[in-house]
Scaffold this active site. Sequence first.
Site, PDB file in Angstrom:
ATOM      1  N   ALA A 198       0.826  -1.205   0.000  1.00 41.88           N
ATOM      2  CA  ALA A 198       0.000   0.000   0.000  1.00 41.88           C
ATOM      3  C   ALA A 198       0.867   1.265   0.000  1.00 41.88           C
ATOM      4  O   ALA A 198       1.425   1.639   1.025  1.00 41.88           O
ATOM      5  CB  ALA A 198      -0.915  -0.011   1.232  1.00 41.88           C
ATOM      6  N   TYR A 256       9.315   9.776  -4.923  1.00 41.64           N
ATOM      7  CA  TYR A 256       8.778   8.424  -4.760  1.00 41.64           C
ATOM      8  C   TYR A 256       9.883   7.476  -4.270  1.00 41.64           C
ATOM      9  O   TYR A 256       9.729   6.778  -3.261  1.00 41.64           O
ATOM     10  CB  TYR A 256       8.198   7.953  -6.112  1.00 41.64           C
TER      11      TYR A 256
END
Length: 329
Positions: A74, A141
């Site tokens: 997730a 990221y």
Amino acid sequence: MAILVLGGAGYIGSHTVYELIATGHDVVVADNLTTGFRAAVHPKARFYQLDARDHAALSDLFAKEKIEGVIHFAAYSQVGESMSNPLKYYDNNLYGATVLLQAMQEHDVKNIVFSSTAAVYGEPERMPILEDDPTKPTNCYGETKLAMEKMMYWASQANGLHYVALRYFNACGAHPSGQIGEAHNPETHLIPLILQVPNGQRQKIAIYGDNYPTPDGTCIRDYIHVSDLAQAHILALDYLLRGGENNVFNLGNGVGFSVRQVIDTARQTTGHAIPAEIAPKRAGDPAQLVASSAKAQQVLGWQPEYTNLADIVETAWQWHRTHPNGYEK
Ligand code: UDP
């Protein structure tokens, strides 16, 4: 005992759940469905709609289910978005992992396999990339994933967490059954965007930069089939449950393809001309990322099945052709 797959309604998570169930595991899926799809969750998995940052909901789940290991997917994963909205990435990826590890500690769950990425390396100094090469992410990221790896490391030192971080290169393709595949909204990944052209949803594909220091000027990536990634998670989990030490593994095919080569492969697979045009570079994109996966092969016994790009693109095409709007009707 069950395996908890956090993010099991997403692309790689859903494929891993299918493999876990095919190999006889009892599976619990938790997902907030922000980017995942309920329809992607295997019907035999028990599903909880919850957010990794919701400590109370996670605690309830751990109290109800007997979890022996967690596979954690997730997280937000778009390079471009992470550059324009970094705090969104810190909040979901790092805070989500913090709360998950806290809940695991409280419920004495020790084993976690988690999604990391080739983006932790940034612009690599040599090719193929080995696990102990320098990590200098060029995008937010990758920075959050590297910070998650470090969080696992320090938590393991302090309270005996056992972890494996899997650094994926470019996940692509779809389950050979045709039941699940890649679906992002908005879509940002190269192969699904290319396939929107023969699907009649896009006029042409944009090539983000053609003056990189590569043979044809376009970026080179190592494309690895999602079912092979799924297998690696199961092997990593077995390795931890057998008492394997904390570890980090690259997962790729060890072969790089340029953006132009991927487009050419899709032209051959689909029989469509797929017009392409040069567009500006995307912020944070390294020129070349190719894995050495020798360590995963030696330590985990991992052997990718899809070693041919055309076969990978074929499975992706089978999914996108039959599900042009992903999981939406
Ligand atoms: N890319 C491209 N056009 C697109 C989407 C992606 O040229 O419409 C390039 C991108 O710059 C990168 C490669 O394709 O070099 C793979 O990008 P993707 O977003 O699929 O994965 P990433 O490498 O960012 O994980």
